[in-house]
Structure formats: C-alpha cells, structure tokens
Design a protein around this motif. Structure first.
Motif, PDB file in Angstrom:
ATOM      1  N   ILE A 129       0.846  -1.204   0.000  1.00 19.54           N
ATOM      2  CA  ILE A 129       0.000   0.000   0.000  1.00 19.54           C
ATOM      3  C   ILE A 129       0.875   1.245   0.000  1.00 19.54           C
ATOM      4  O   ILE A 129       0.609   2.208  -0.718  1.00 19.54           O
ATOM      5  N   GLY A 130       1.927   1.229   0.799  1.00 18.82           N
ATOM      6  CA  GLY A 130       2.846   2.363   0.836  1.00 18.82           C
ATOM      7  C   GLY A 130       3.497   2.626  -0.509  1.00 18.82           C
ATOM      8  O   GLY A 130       3.647   3.774  -0.935  1.00 18.82           O
ATOM      9  N   GLU A 132       2.210   1.878  -3.440  1.00 25.12           N
ATOM     10  CA  GLU A 132       1.188   2.368  -4.360  1.00 25.12           C
ATOM     11  C   GLU A 132       0.804   3.816  -4.074  1.00 25.12           C
ATOM     12  O   GLU A 132       0.493   4.571  -4.985  1.00 25.12           O
ATOM     13  N   VAL A 133       0.806   4.191  -2.818  1.00 22.35           N
ATOM     14  CA  VAL A 133       0.347   5.523  -2.425  1.00 22.35           C
ATOM     15  C   VAL A 133       1.466   6.562  -2.522  1.00 22.35           C
ATOM     16  O   VAL A 133       1.190   7.761  -2.586  1.00 22.35           O
ATOM     17  N   VAL A 136       1.148   9.434  -5.095  1.00 19.30           N
ATOM     18  CA  VAL A 136       0.048  10.352  -4.766  1.00 19.30           C
ATOM     19  C   VAL A 136       0.459  11.268  -3.622  1.00 19.30           C
ATOM     20  O   VAL A 136       0.191  12.469  -3.642  1.00 19.30           O
ATOM     21  N   VAL A 137       1.134  10.699  -2.638  1.00 15.20           N
ATOM     22  CA  VAL A 137       1.594  11.502  -1.506  1.00 15.20           C
ATOM     23  C   VAL A 137       2.622  12.524  -1.959  1.00 15.20           C
ATOM     24  O   VAL A 137       2.591  13.687  -1.534  1.00 15.20           O
TER      25      VAL A 137
END
Length: 179
Positions: A129-130, A132-133, A136-137
């Motif tokens: 998840i980290g 993938e995100v 965006v972050v």
C-alpha cells in the motif's frame, strides 16, 4: 474554456440529480396574469444561469490545479527536516530496543511477533500500500509546498521558521537525531 473544463462541466451536469434542477426551476403560478409561456421561459433562464455558474466554477477549480513549482530552497528545507525527523525516530526506536533487550518478557514478545504469520502478511500488505500511495503523496506534498510557497510564505514564513527552530531545540533535548 479548455476541453478539460468543458468535459468536467458536462459530467457534473449529467450527474446532478434532476430534483435539484427542477426544484430551482419550477414555479407555482398562483396569479392568473402570468402565462404558462412566461413560467417556461423563466425556467429556461434559470437552467442557463445554473449551467453558466457550474461551468464558471469548474473553470476556476481547474485553473487552481495549475500551481507553480515550489521554491527549490523550500523543497530542500522540507527534505532536510523530513530526514532529520526520520533519524530522530530511528534513534528513539534503537534506544527503546536497547532498553527492552534486558527484559525477558520483551524478548518473548519480540519472538512471538517475528514468528506470527499474520504480522508478516500485514507487513507485506502495508508495504505494498505504501508503494502504491507514494506517488500520490509526493504529488500532494508538492502541491501543498507550492501553495505554501506561493500564497502563505510571504506572510507567515518568518513566524513559522521561528516556531520550527523553537520546536527543534526542544526535540534536540527530548529526542535527539544523533546518538
């Protein structure tokens, strides 16, 4: 108006529930002097005004999405503070592990966590998840730094820097970055 703003406006109009538009446009005729044609024309005018306002709002929101790049020195300061804070956390974690190394209960808990399959699976999921995100972050962080750099820094930059320096001095005593 560019194609992107027009497309967003059309999508928004399609998604607007019909009761919103109808409730704004239907007028009860209580006076017999008003004809049905006048009421229909007034409703059409209301629809046109509504469409114009929505398209204008969308154009403004799309225009706000095109932010200038943040100042390079601001990005460097941010990256330095981020790295320093990570070192502070790593140093604190190391001290906590060293303090817990002597405790037999802490060692048993550490072994139980290391041997638990659910913890390993959760670690893998959160890591994925980290990953993938992360883009965006990074994009959101760049946008916030741009907004701060362009709109807020001229007004609150000095005060914020003084506050950060005071917080750093307290953190250096409580949670130093270096051993």
């Amino acid at each position: 108006m560019d194609k992107k703003g027009l497309l967003l406006g059309l999508i928004l109009l399609i998604q607007v529930p019909p009761y919103i538009i109808q409730s704004r446009c239907e007028h009860r005729v209580t006076d017999n002097s008003l004809s049905e044609r006048t009421v229909t024309r007034a409703a059409a005018d209301m629809n046109a005004k509504f469409v114009f306002v929505v398209l204008l709002a969308l154009q403004v929101s799309v225009a706000l999405c095109d932010l200038p790049a943040p100042d390079e020195d601001l990005v460097v300061k941010y990256d330095e503070m981020k790295a320093t804070f990570k070192r502070r956390l790593e140093n604190l974690w190391g001290k906590m592990q060293a303090a817990a190394a002597d405790n037999p209960n802490a060692q048993a808990a550490k072994d139980a966590i290391a041997n638990n399959e659910k913890v390993g699976t959760a670690r893998e999921v959160f890591s994925a998840i980290g990953d993938e995100v992360a883009p965006v972050v990074d994009k959101a962080r760049t946008g916030l730094l741009s907004v701060y750099s362009y709109y807020l820094r001229p007004h609150v930059g000095e005060t914020l820097q003084q506050s950060i320096d005071k917080i750093k001095s307290v953190l250096d005593q409580v949670m130093p970055a270096d051993n």
